[in-house]
Every structure is written in structure tokens, then in C-alpha cells.
Design a protein around this motif. Structure first.
Motif, PDB file in Angstrom:
ATOM      1  N   THR A 161       7.349  11.107 -20.658  1.00  0.00           N
ATOM      2  CA  THR A 161       6.870  11.432 -19.316  1.00  0.00           C
ATOM      3  C   THR A 161       6.112  12.755 -19.306  1.00  0.00           C
ATOM      4  O   THR A 161       5.106  12.894 -18.617  1.00  0.00           O
ATOM      5  N   ILE A 215       2.665  12.035 -20.874  1.00  0.00           N
ATOM      6  CA  ILE A 215       1.805  11.302 -19.933  1.00  0.00           C
ATOM      7  C   ILE A 215       1.365  12.218 -18.808  1.00  0.00           C
ATOM      8  O   ILE A 215       0.194  12.217 -18.408  1.00  0.00           O
ATOM      9  N   VAL A 255       6.004   9.281 -13.211  1.00  0.00           N
ATOM     10  CA  VAL A 255       5.744   8.320 -14.279  1.00  0.00           C
ATOM     11  C   VAL A 255       6.910   7.348 -14.346  1.00  0.00           C
ATOM     12  O   VAL A 255       8.066   7.761 -14.408  1.00  0.00           O
ATOM     13  N   LEU A 304       8.490   4.354 -16.627  1.00  0.00           N
ATOM     14  CA  LEU A 304       8.439   3.760 -17.957  1.00  0.00           C
ATOM     15  C   LEU A 304       9.348   2.546 -18.030  1.00  0.00           C
ATOM     16  O   LEU A 304      10.435   2.539 -17.459  1.00  0.00           O
ATOM     17  N   ILE A 340       3.680   1.327 -18.391  1.00  0.00           N
ATOM     18  CA  ILE A 340       3.621   2.630 -17.743  1.00  0.00           C
ATOM     19  C   ILE A 340       3.049   2.479 -16.344  1.00  0.00           C
ATOM     20  O   ILE A 340       2.050   1.793 -16.138  1.00  0.00           O
ATOM     21  N   ILE A 348      -0.745  -0.412 -18.403  1.00  0.00           N
ATOM     22  CA  ILE A 348      -0.733   0.848 -17.658  1.00  0.00           C
ATOM     23  C   ILE A 348      -1.211   0.535 -16.249  1.00  0.00           C
ATOM     24  O   ILE A 348      -2.307   0.007 -16.058  1.00  0.00           O
TER      25      ILE A 348
END
Length: 118
Positions: free
Chosen positions: A19, A22, A59, A61, A70, A108
Motif C-alpha cells: 500500500t 502504491i 488502496v 488489495l 488493486i 487495477i
């Protein structure tokens, strides 16, 4: 902890690292102003506000079949091409995650929650 096996052994990567990675990648992308968190208020009304706990709440996941999925909530710069920013961000995140961790990214999803003049 997410793990992957290769010819050298088992590799473990924490969700906090992913996280953070990202979040940092998103913050360096042109056109992204901020990361957001989605929060339910008053029944069906969804209010988006600035994250107070860092990238962890921004974020989302998930792993499926050994690949990452994601989800990311962002605010973009006013006047930016939203589609171009989202495509660039998705490409940059996929490259960074696969390069730094070796994990494959299958999907994503980028949620553009707002537009802000800078």
C-alpha cells in the motif's frame, strides 16, 4: 503477508509495504492531486474525504489465483484528461509492483472521486 515462490525460495511481502508503494507511485504521477478514502454516511450517501491514515485506507488489495487486484481512490487536477491520468497511473502502478516485488497484477481499478484546481 503475501507470498510467492520461485527457484530461490519463498518471498514474503507485507500489505503495508504494497500500500505504501502504491501510494507513493500514485503521488508521483502527473495529474494526481490526492488519494482518497470512501466512507459511507447517512444510508446510501457516500462521502469521500482526505485519508487521515495514509495510503492504507485509499488502496484496496485482494489476491485471486496468485495475482493482485488493486483498487485506488484518487482526486485529479482540474483540466487534466481523466482517462489519460487513469491509464498512466494504472500502467505505472502495474510496472512498479511487478518490478519491485515480482507479484503479477491482474486488475487495477481506479476510482476518480474528485477534481481539484491546483
Amino acid at each position: 503477508m503475501l507470498t510467492a515462490e520461485n527457484h530461490l525460495g519463498t518471498i514474503g511481502v507485507s500489505e503495508e509495504y504494497l500500500t505504501s508503494l502504491i501510494g507513493y507511485t500514485a503521488s508521483t504521477c502527473v495529474g494526481v492531486v490526492d488519494l482518497n478514502t470512501a466512507e459511507k454516511k447517512q444510508g446510501l450517501l457516500t462521502i469521500f474525504r482526505k485519508a487521515e491514515m495514509g495510503a492504507k485506507k485509499c488502496v484496496h488489495l485482494e489476491t485471486r489465483d496468485g495475482k493482485l487486484i488493486i483498487g485506488l481512490h484518487i482526486t485529479v487536477t482540474f483540466g487534466a484528461n481523466i482517462s489519460a491520468v487513469a491509464d498512466s497511473l494504472a500502467h505505472k502502478i502495474r510496472y512498479t509492483i511487478e518490478d519491485k516485488t515480482g507479484f503479477k497484477v491482474s486488475k487495477i481499478t481506479i476510482y476518480v472521486d474528485g477534481i481539484m484546481a491546483v
